[in-house]
Each structure stands twice: as structure tokens, then as C-alpha cells.
Design a protein around this motif. Structure first.
Motif, PDB file in Angstrom:
ATOM      1  N   THR A  33       3.006   9.693  -5.674  1.00  0.00           N
ATOM      2  CA  THR A  33       4.013   9.289  -6.651  1.00  0.00           C
ATOM      3  C   THR A  33       3.466   8.593  -7.886  1.00  0.00           C
ATOM      4  N   GLY A  34       2.297   7.985  -7.773  1.00  0.00           N
ATOM      5  CA  GLY A  34       1.784   7.151  -8.847  1.00  0.00           C
ATOM      6  C   GLY A  34       2.451   5.791  -8.930  1.00  0.00           C
ATOM      7  N   ASP A  35       3.301   5.469  -7.978  1.00  0.00           N
ATOM      8  CA  ASP A  35       4.069   4.218  -7.985  1.00  0.00           C
ATOM      9  C   ASP A  35       3.233   3.090  -7.387  1.00  0.00           C
ATOM     10  N   THR A  36       3.180   1.961  -8.076  1.00  0.00           N
ATOM     11  CA  THR A  36       2.375   0.818  -7.620  1.00  0.00           C
ATOM     12  C   THR A  36       3.181  -0.194  -6.812  1.00  0.00           C
ATOM     13  N   VAL A  37       4.430   0.116  -6.494  1.00  0.00           N
ATOM     14  CA  VAL A  37       5.337  -0.887  -5.935  1.00  0.00           C
ATOM     15  C   VAL A  37       4.827  -1.512  -4.640  1.00  0.00           C
ATOM     16  N   HIS A  38       4.036  -0.781  -3.853  1.00  0.00           N
ATOM     17  CA  HIS A  38       3.588  -1.308  -2.565  1.00  0.00           C
ATOM     18  C   HIS A  38       2.121  -1.757  -2.578  1.00  0.00           C
ATOM     19  N   MET A  39       1.538  -1.937  -3.744  1.00  0.00           N
ATOM     20  CA  MET A  39       0.139  -2.371  -3.761  1.00  0.00           C
ATOM     21  C   MET A  39      -0.022  -3.789  -3.223  1.00  0.00           C
ATOM     22  N   SER A  40       1.028  -4.603  -3.315  1.00  0.00           N
ATOM     23  CA  SER A  40       0.963  -5.925  -2.683  1.00  0.00           C
ATOM     24  C   SER A  40       0.854  -5.791  -1.174  1.00  0.00           C
ATOM     25  N   VAL A  41       1.558  -4.828  -0.592  1.00  0.00           N
ATOM     26  CA  VAL A  41       1.480  -4.602   0.852  1.00  0.00           C
ATOM     27  C   VAL A  41       0.100  -4.050   1.212  1.00  0.00           C
ATOM     28  N   GLU A  42      -0.439  -3.180   0.367  1.00  0.00           N
ATOM     29  CA  GLU A  42      -1.802  -2.704   0.595  1.00  0.00           C
ATOM     30  C   GLU A  42      -2.773  -3.884   0.679  1.00  0.00           C
ATOM     31  N   MET A  43      -2.667  -4.808  -0.271  1.00  0.00           N
ATOM     32  CA  MET A  43      -3.558  -5.967  -0.252  1.00  0.00           C
ATOM     33  C   MET A  43      -3.338  -6.830   0.980  1.00  0.00           C
ATOM     34  N   ASP A  44      -2.095  -6.959   1.419  1.00  0.00           N
ATOM     35  CA  ASP A  44      -1.820  -7.759   2.604  1.00  0.00           C
ATOM     36  C   ASP A  44      -2.432  -7.118   3.844  1.00  0.00           C
ATOM     37  N   CYS A  45      -2.382  -5.794   3.930  1.00  0.00           N
ATOM     38  CA  CYS A  45      -3.041  -5.098   5.031  1.00  0.00           C
ATOM     39  C   CYS A  45      -4.552  -5.333   4.989  1.00  0.00           C
ATOM     40  N   LEU A  46      -5.118  -5.261   3.801  1.00  0.00           N
ATOM     41  CA  LEU A  46      -6.558  -5.486   3.661  1.00  0.00           C
ATOM     42  C   LEU A  46      -6.935  -6.917   4.030  1.00  0.00           C
ATOM     43  N   ARG A  47      -6.075  -7.879   3.691  1.00  0.00           N
ATOM     44  CA  ARG A  47      -6.297  -9.269   4.118  1.00  0.00           C
ATOM     45  C   ARG A  47      -6.345  -9.348   5.637  1.00  0.00           C
ATOM     46  N   ALA A  48      -5.373  -8.710   6.286  1.00  0.00           N
ATOM     47  CA  ALA A  48      -5.309  -8.758   7.742  1.00  0.00           C
ATOM     48  C   ALA A  48      -6.533  -8.090   8.380  1.00  0.00           C
ATOM     49  N   LEU A  49      -7.054  -7.059   7.715  1.00  0.00           N
ATOM     50  CA  LEU A  49      -8.230  -6.352   8.216  1.00  0.00           C
ATOM     51  C   LEU A  49      -9.530  -7.045   7.816  1.00  0.00           C
ATOM     52  N   GLU A  50      -9.419  -8.162   7.085  1.00  0.00           N
ATOM     53  CA  GLU A  50     -10.567  -8.943   6.617  1.00  0.00           C
ATOM     54  C   GLU A  50     -11.513  -8.105   5.771  1.00  0.00           C
ATOM     55  N   ARG A  51     -10.935  -7.267   4.942  1.00  0.00           N
ATOM     56  CA  ARG A  51     -11.708  -6.433   4.021  1.00  0.00           C
ATOM     57  C   ARG A  51     -11.617  -7.065   2.629  1.00  0.00           C
ATOM     58  N   ASP A  52     -12.314  -8.182   2.481  1.00  0.00           N
ATOM     59  CA  ASP A  52     -12.180  -8.983   1.269  1.00  0.00           C
ATOM     60  C   ASP A  52     -12.533  -8.213   0.004  1.00  0.00           C
ATOM     61  N   ARG A  53     -13.625  -7.479   0.052  1.00  0.00           N
ATOM     62  CA  ARG A  53     -14.046  -6.733  -1.140  1.00  0.00           C
ATOM     63  C   ARG A  53     -12.957  -5.756  -1.574  1.00  0.00           C
ATOM     64  N   ASP A  54     -12.303  -5.127  -0.618  1.00  0.00           N
ATOM     65  CA  ASP A  54     -11.258  -4.160  -0.957  1.00  0.00           C
ATOM     66  C   ASP A  54     -10.007  -4.845  -1.495  1.00  0.00           C
ATOM     67  N   VAL A  55      -9.734  -6.071  -1.043  1.00  0.00           N
ATOM     68  CA  VAL A  55      -8.634  -6.832  -1.646  1.00  0.00           C
ATOM     69  C   VAL A  55      -8.913  -7.021  -3.132  1.00  0.00           C
ATOM     70  N   GLU A  56     -10.140  -7.432  -3.460  1.00  0.00           N
ATOM     71  CA  GLU A  56     -10.520  -7.656  -4.853  1.00  0.00           C
ATOM     72  C   GLU A  56     -10.390  -6.365  -5.671  1.00  0.00           C
ATOM     73  N   VAL A  57     -10.871  -5.269  -5.107  1.00  0.00           N
ATOM     74  CA  VAL A  57     -10.821  -3.987  -5.806  1.00  0.00           C
ATOM     75  C   VAL A  57      -9.372  -3.555  -6.037  1.00  0.00           C
ATOM     76  N   THR A  58      -8.533  -3.730  -5.027  1.00  0.00           N
ATOM     77  CA  THR A  58      -7.133  -3.315  -5.154  1.00  0.00           C
ATOM     78  C   THR A  58      -6.403  -4.169  -6.174  1.00  0.00           C
ATOM     79  N   TRP A  59      -6.687  -5.472  -6.192  1.00  0.00           N
ATOM     80  CA  TRP A  59      -6.089  -6.330  -7.226  1.00  0.00           C
ATOM     81  C   TRP A  59      -6.530  -5.871  -8.619  1.00  0.00           C
ATOM     82  N   GLY A  60      -7.795  -5.597  -8.778  1.00  0.00           N
ATOM     83  CA  GLY A  60      -8.281  -5.132 -10.068  1.00  0.00           C
ATOM     84  C   GLY A  60      -7.621  -3.834 -10.488  1.00  0.00           C
ATOM     85  N   ARG A  61      -7.424  -2.947  -9.529  1.00  0.00           N
ATOM     86  CA  ARG A  61      -6.750  -1.678  -9.825  1.00  0.00           C
ATOM     87  C   ARG A  61      -5.304  -1.911 -10.206  1.00  0.00           C
TER      88      ARG A  61
END
Length: 216
Positions: A88-116
Motif C-alpha cells: 500500500t505504501g501506507d506508513t500508518v503501522h510503522m510505529s507497530v513495526e518499531m514496537d515489534c522490533l523493540r520486543a525482539l531486541e533488534r535495536d539497530r532495526d528500530v533505529e533504521v525503521t525510525w529513520g525510514r
């Protein structure tokens, strides 16, 4: 299937093979009911079947991702919500993506997703939710000054939307972590006036009180 809005039915018809449409719609209809009743594991099971019938349906991928998130199945939720964003190109759930990455302790990917997200942007509620999640992540990592930069408001106003007050909540936590009692107290009081039943507010009020009196 009458519980499905027309746009949802139209999407299934558009992206699903003809012989699979009715079955996909029936599963999606049941999943929507289950999700609405907070029966998230049941919704997930139905949506996984529906996905096999209609893998290009953004509606199915979105609801499946959110159901997995509610079930705390972080890796599946992340995969499905990323698939939804690709479709869709919709960013509405990128906050949920970051929350999943937090739970998975994938810190670098949290940073990358925020930057994106900063590059792509979103509407005001979407941006606020992304700020809430990213600032919370920063607080978890002891980076309170950065969290304040992300969540701290320019001003407080009585008609703030719920998503703004969620940012205030995280900003108040950041202020406390920095030893700034005055801003924390002001933010907490503004939240209390607008939404006295906000989850976590009682504990935040206690922390402000324990931190000492704010200067007048």
C-alpha cells in the motif's frame, strides 16, 4: 459477509482469483468479528487461512499483522505489517513495526525503521504514535535527552488530541529521567485534566510526587 464494508469486499474481488473469493470473504468476515471481540488468536487463525487464498490482499495482511501483534507474536506481526506497507505504501503501522522490533531486541532495526519513517512521514496521529514508540525505546536505552527531543511538546493546550497526550506522557517520563521535575509536573497535570483515566497516569503522578515539589 455483510459486516464487511464495500471497499473491503471490492479489494478481495480485485486481487483474488475468482474461485477463491467467496471462501476468502467468509474467512475475512469471521476474522473481523473475532478481532472486534478481542478474540485475537481466533482472528489470526482465520486470517492465516484467508492469506493462503488471497496473499495480495492488503486488508488481510494488515489485520493479520495486527492480530499477531495482539497475540505478542512479534516476528509474524512484523512480517505481515511490512507486507502491508509494501502493498500500500501506507506508513500508518510503522510505529507497530518499531514496537515489534523493540520486543525482539533488534535495536539497530528500530533505529533504521525510525529513520525510514522520518523520510516517508505520515499524518499527525501516525507521526505522534511513531514518536511515542521511538521515544519510549530511547528511554529504555537510557537516552532520556534524545527521548525529550522526540516527544517534548512545543506547547500545552486544553483541546489536545489523545495522540498528543500520549506524546506528553512519554515526554513527562523523559523529563523525570533528566531530573526536570517542573516540566514533568506540568505535563502530568495537563494529562490529568484532559484524561484522568489514561493508563499509567496514576503511577506517573506518584513518580512526579516522589521526585519532589515543582518550583512555582
Amino acid at each position: 459477509m455483510q459486516n464487511l464494508p464495500r471497499w473491503m469486499r471490492d479489494e478481495i474481488h480485485r486481487v483474488t482469483r475468482k474461485e477463491r473469493r467467496d471462501a476468502a470473504l467468509l474467512l475475512l468476515s469471521g476474522a473481523v468479528d473475532s478481532y472486534g471481540n478481542d478474540a485475537f488468536p481466533a482472528a489470526r487463525r482465520k486470517l492465516m487461512e484467508a492469506k493462503q487464498l488471497s496473499p495480495r490482499s492488503s486488508t488481510i495482511r494488515e489485520l493479520l499483522g495486527l492480530s499477531c501483534y495482539r497475540c505478542r507474536i512479534w516476528d509474524e506481526a512484523l512480517a505481515e505489517l511490512r507486507a502491508y506497507r509494501r502493498l500500500t505504501g501506507d506508513t500508518v503501522h510503522m510505529s507497530v513495526e518499531m514496537d515489534c522490533l523493540r520486543a525482539l531486541e533488534r535495536d539497530r532495526d528500530v533505529e533504521v525503521t525510525w529513520g525510514r519513517f522520518v523520510e516517508l512521514g505520515g499524518d499527525r496521529p501516525t507521526e505522534a504514535e511513531a514518536r511515542v514508540v521511538y521515544a519510549s525505546y530511547l528511554l529504555d536505552r537510557g537516552r532520556a535527552a534524545e527521548a525529550w527531543e522526540i516527544a517534548g511538546p512545543d506547547r500545552l493546550h486544553a483541546d489536545a488530541q489523545p495522540y498528543e497526550r500520549r506524546c506528553w506522557f512519554v515526554a513527562a517520563r523523559a523529563a523525570l529521567a533528566l531530573g526536570e521535575v517542573d516540566p514533568a509536573a506540568q505535563l502530568t497535570e495537563a494529562i490529568r485534566r484532559a484524561d484522568p483515566d489514561m493508563p499509567g497516569l496514576e503511577d506517573l503522578l506518584r513518580q512526579v510526587e516522589e521526585a519532589g515539589p515543582a518550583r512555582s
